[in-house]
Design a protein around this motif. Structure first.
Motif, PDB file in Angstrom:
ATOM      1  N   PRO A  42      56.320 -69.936 111.955  1.00 13.16           N
ATOM      2  CA  PRO A  42      55.877 -70.117 110.573  1.00 13.16           C
ATOM      3  C   PRO A  42      54.352 -70.158 110.443  1.00 13.16           C
ATOM      4  CG  PRO A  42      57.711 -71.576 111.043  1.00 13.16           C
ATOM      5  CD  PRO A  42      57.317 -70.953 112.358  1.00 13.16           C
ATOM      6  N   ARG A  43      53.672 -70.802 111.388  1.00 10.21           N
ATOM      7  CA  ARG A  43      52.214 -70.879 111.327  1.00 10.21           C
ATOM      8  C   ARG A  43      51.585 -69.482 111.337  1.00 10.21           C
ATOM      9  NH1 ARG A  43      48.535 -74.721 112.626  1.00 10.21           N
ATOM     10  NH2 ARG A  43      50.053 -76.034 113.714  1.00 10.21           N
ATOM     11  N   THR A  44      52.048 -68.645 112.268  1.00 10.90           N
ATOM     12  CA  THR A  44      51.507 -67.293 112.374  1.00 10.90           C
ATOM     13  C   THR A  44      51.765 -66.502 111.104  1.00 10.90           C
ATOM     14  OG1 THR A  44      51.861 -67.314 114.764  1.00 10.90           O
ATOM     15  CG2 THR A  44      51.584 -65.162 113.726  1.00 10.90           C
ATOM     16  N   MET A  45      52.973 -66.619 110.575  1.00  8.87           N
ATOM     17  CA  MET A  45      53.316 -65.883 109.356  1.00  8.87           C
ATOM     18  C   MET A  45      52.406 -66.295 108.203  1.00  8.87           C
ATOM     19  SD  MET A  45      54.986 -66.212 106.235  1.00  8.87           S
ATOM     20  CE  MET A  45      55.529 -64.977 105.078  1.00  8.87           C
ATOM     21  N   LEU A  46      52.213 -67.596 108.026  1.00 10.58           N
ATOM     22  CA  LEU A  46      51.392 -68.093 106.929  1.00 10.58           C
ATOM     23  C   LEU A  46      49.929 -67.678 107.089  1.00 10.58           C
ATOM     24  CD1 LEU A  46      52.904 -71.683 106.642  1.00 10.58           C
ATOM     25  CD2 LEU A  46      53.149 -69.835 104.981  1.00 10.58           C
ATOM     26  N   THR A  47      49.430 -67.773 108.308  1.00 10.79           N
ATOM     27  CA  THR A  47      48.028 -67.421 108.567  1.00 10.79           C
ATOM     28  C   THR A  47      47.756 -65.961 108.239  1.00 10.79           C
ATOM     29  OG1 THR A  47      47.861 -69.094 110.319  1.00 10.79           O
ATOM     30  CG2 THR A  47      46.236 -67.331 110.333  1.00 10.79           C
ATOM     31  N   HIS A  48      48.627 -65.069 108.688  1.00 15.94           N
ATOM     32  CA  HIS A  48      48.380 -63.642 108.549  1.00 15.94           C
ATOM     33  C   HIS A  48      48.832 -63.065 107.202  1.00 15.94           C
ATOM     34  CE1 HIS A  48      46.880 -62.920 112.634  1.00 15.94           C
ATOM     35  NE2 HIS A  48      47.675 -63.931 112.956  1.00 15.94           N
ATOM     36  N   MET A 111      53.035 -79.523 112.199  1.00 17.35           N
ATOM     37  CA  MET A 111      54.079 -78.521 112.335  1.00 17.35           C
ATOM     38  C   MET A 111      54.387 -77.914 110.969  1.00 17.35           C
ATOM     39  SD  MET A 111      57.870 -78.874 114.021  1.00 17.35           S
ATOM     40  CE  MET A 111      58.492 -80.011 112.795  1.00 17.35           C
ATOM     41  N   PHE A 112      54.387 -76.584 110.908  1.00 17.63           N
ATOM     42  CA  PHE A 112      54.708 -75.896 109.655  1.00 17.63           C
ATOM     43  C   PHE A 112      56.193 -75.518 109.640  1.00 17.63           C
ATOM     44  CE2 PHE A 112      50.208 -75.772 109.665  1.00 17.63           C
ATOM     45  CZ  PHE A 112      49.848 -75.799 108.331  1.00 17.63           C
ATOM     46  N   LEU A 297      60.430 -75.868 121.832  1.00 19.17           N
ATOM     47  CA  LEU A 297      61.633 -75.614 121.037  1.00 19.17           C
ATOM     48  C   LEU A 297      61.519 -76.243 119.649  1.00 19.17           C
ATOM     49  CD1 LEU A 297      64.475 -76.167 123.681  1.00 19.17           C
ATOM     50  CD2 LEU A 297      63.733 -73.990 122.703  1.00 19.17           C
ATOM     51  N   ASP A 298      60.886 -77.423 119.585  1.00 20.41           N
ATOM     52  CA  ASP A 298      60.732 -78.111 118.308  1.00 20.41           C
ATOM     53  C   ASP A 298      59.697 -77.444 117.419  1.00 20.41           C
ATOM     54  OD1 ASP A 298      62.612 -79.946 119.027  1.00 20.41           O
ATOM     55  OD2 ASP A 298      61.194 -81.539 119.555  1.00 20.41           O
ATOM     56  N   ARG A 299      58.717 -76.769 118.059  1.00 21.02           N
ATOM     57  CA  ARG A 299      57.636 -76.136 117.290  1.00 21.02           C
ATOM     58  C   ARG A 299      57.571 -74.661 117.645  1.00 21.02           C
ATOM     59  NH1 ARG A 299      52.909 -80.438 116.177  1.00 21.02           N
ATOM     60  NH2 ARG A 299      52.282 -78.653 114.910  1.00 21.02           N
ATOM     61  N   PRO A 300      58.572 -73.886 117.227  1.00 23.47           N
ATOM     62  CA  PRO A 300      58.645 -72.470 117.616  1.00 23.47           C
ATOM     63  C   PRO A 300      57.448 -71.662 117.141  1.00 23.47           C
ATOM     64  CG  PRO A 300      60.147 -72.916 115.797  1.00 23.47           C
ATOM     65  CD  PRO A 300      59.652 -74.245 116.284  1.00 23.47           C
ATOM     66  N   GLY A 301      56.985 -70.790 118.027  1.00 25.82           N
ATOM     67  CA  GLY A 301      55.914 -69.886 117.670  1.00 25.82           C
ATOM     68  C   GLY A 301      54.516 -70.473 117.743  1.00 25.82           C
ATOM     69  N   GLU A 302      54.398 -71.768 118.083  1.00 25.38           N
ATOM     70  CA  GLU A 302      53.086 -72.382 118.198  1.00 25.38           C
ATOM     71  C   GLU A 302      52.428 -71.978 119.518  1.00 25.38           C
ATOM     72  OE1 GLU A 302      51.680 -73.859 115.829  1.00 25.38           O
ATOM     73  OE2 GLU A 302      52.957 -75.300 114.789  1.00 25.38           O
ATOM     74  N   LEU A 303      51.105 -72.005 119.538  1.00 26.22           N
ATOM     75  CA  LEU A 303      50.349 -71.781 120.765  1.00 26.22           C
ATOM     76  C   LEU A 303      49.865 -73.133 121.266  1.00 26.22           C
ATOM     77  CD1 LEU A 303      48.243 -68.635 119.788  1.00 26.22           C
ATOM     78  CD2 LEU A 303      50.272 -68.711 121.234  1.00 26.22           C
ATOM     79  N   PHE A 304      49.980 -73.360 122.571  1.00 26.48           N
ATOM     80  CA  PHE A 304      49.648 -74.654 123.140  1.00 26.48           C
ATOM     81  C   PHE A 304      48.629 -74.529 124.266  1.00 26.48           C
ATOM     82  CE2 PHE A 304      54.036 -74.825 121.675  1.00 26.48           C
ATOM     83  CZ  PHE A 304      54.085 -76.002 120.948  1.00 26.48           C
ATOM     84  N   LEU A 305      47.883 -75.620 124.475  1.00 24.55           N
ATOM     85  CA  LEU A 305      47.139 -75.831 125.704  1.00 24.55           C
ATOM     86  C   LEU A 305      47.763 -77.062 126.338  1.00 24.55           C
ATOM     87  CD1 LEU A 305      43.404 -75.314 124.641  1.00 24.55           C
ATOM     88  CD2 LEU A 305      44.863 -73.724 125.879  1.00 24.55           C
TER      89      LEU A 305
END
Length: 377
Positions: A42-48, A111-112, A297-305
């Protein structure tokens, strides 16, 4: 407009905005990618999504013969069109929604939700329909709005599924035995050696194997069966793991023996204390990986460090922060060596931050300092 057919290609998978292709393949394909991203990130979709609506407004300004100012922002473009009376209240509100959600997704670490991505998706439809009906000369039938189709739920890998089925089948056979003294005893013996997989278990967590050390055991979940044993993740066993890896004894979990006693005998100058220490750190490693998997799994599509069991959400704003001595203090050697390797922004850092301990005169303490400063940004 001229289409770059040789450079653009979309697979045969159907997507909602295919009807935009006669107007702009680029616009259609971007909309298609956004559709496929709604449930995966969802984050990526909203950003782009901001890029898509900004492109539409660029088209509108071109048709309206309005002057294109350099470096104009989406908000400024929206305001100009609104002041000229070009936007209806419905379109203006839809544009603001896409813009505002996109800005939040670009900066906020929260989380979005899928519902937010769907709100933006519906607003995009309103904008696209208006654009097609008012600003294109082509006779295009805009289909009625439809929600995107969620992907299939995560499923068990066939090997993991077979493991679960065999365990259940073994217990089922035992349960059907006659309940005489001998039969009941046999059932208990089978049940004692066969763990019952729960129906609520998330795919990936079925025990694939058990590792022993002097009466103690570790259960390895299916998702870790071929996990790479990065030596830097094992602070006290790092050198031991490097030596074992060189002998092809411990590069991935599946290479480990079922019993770690005497593992040290594969390499010189190590003893049974190293076996014990490694077993202890392996337990920590497995627990940390379970935490990481739950987060992803709880935050699908997120990028992490990731740093050990802790993590940071890599937002667009955080990605662009420069890695220099002004932004990150007290770790000049690490910053210098990162820059020498062409890593100038946070977004270029490796997902696994402990790898940075490889640099000369850096070590775990300085990597930890970097991580704490990243958390504070």
């Amino acid at each position: 407009m001229h289409q770059r057919k040789d450079q653009l290609d979309m697979n045969s998978t159907q997507y909602f905005y295919r009807f935009l292709e006669p107007i702009s393949k680029e616009l259609a394909f971007l909309a298609g990618e956004l559709e496929h991203t709604i449930f995966s990130s969802p984050r990526t979709m909203l950003t782009h999504s901001r890029v898509l609506v900004e492109n539409i407004l660029q088209h509108v300004m071109l048709v309206e013969k309005m002057k294109e100012e350099p470096r104009i922002t989406l908000k400024e473009r929206l305001t100009i069109l609104d002041n000229e009376g070009i936007l209806t209240p419905e379109i203006r509100d839809a544009l603001h929604l896409v813009r505002q959600l996109g800005n939040q997704a670009s900066h906020d670490k929260r989380m979005f939700r899928f519902s937010e991505a769907l709100l933006s998706w519906e607003a995009i439809y309103t904008i696209v329909r208006w654009f097609v009906e008012v600003y294109t000369s082509l006779s295009i039938d805009v289909p009625e709005y439809q929600d995107p189709t969620p992907p299939l739920e995560d499923r068990y890998d066939i090997t993991e599924l077979e493991l679960r089925l065999k365990s259940l089948e073994t217990l089922l056979v035992a349960s059907m035995q006659k309940k005489d003294t001998q039969g009941h005893k046999a059932k208990e013996e089978v049940a004692a050696t066969t763990s019952l997989p729960t129906q609520m278990e998330v795919p990936g967590y079925t025990t694939i194997r058990t590792i022993h050390y002097k009466g103690d055991t570790l259960e390895v979940p299916y998702f870790l069966r071929d996990a790479f044993l990065l030596p830097q993740r094992f602070e006290k066993s790092e050198t031991f793991l490097i030596r074992l890896g060189a002998e092809q004894q411990a590069r991935i979990i599946s290479e480990l023996p079922s019993n770690l006693e005497d593992l040290h005998k594969h390499v010189k100058r190590f003893n049974e204390n190293n076996d014990k220490q490694f077993f202890s750190e392996l337990r920590i490693f497995i627990e940390e990986e379970k935490i990481r998997r739950k987060v992803t799994l709880d935050r699908p599509g997120e990028l992490f460090l990731f740093y050990k069991a802790d993590y940071i959400i890599l937002t667009d704003a955080l990605k662009d922060i420069p890695l220099n001595k002004e932004k990150f203090t007290g770790i000049p050697s690490l910053i210098n060596q990162l820059n020498e390797d062409g890593i100038y922004k946070v977004g270029q850092l490796p997902k696994e931050l402990v790898i940075l301990g490889k640099y000369k005169n850096v070590g775990v303490v300085n990597v930890g300092r970097l991580f704490e400063q990243l958390k504070a940004k």
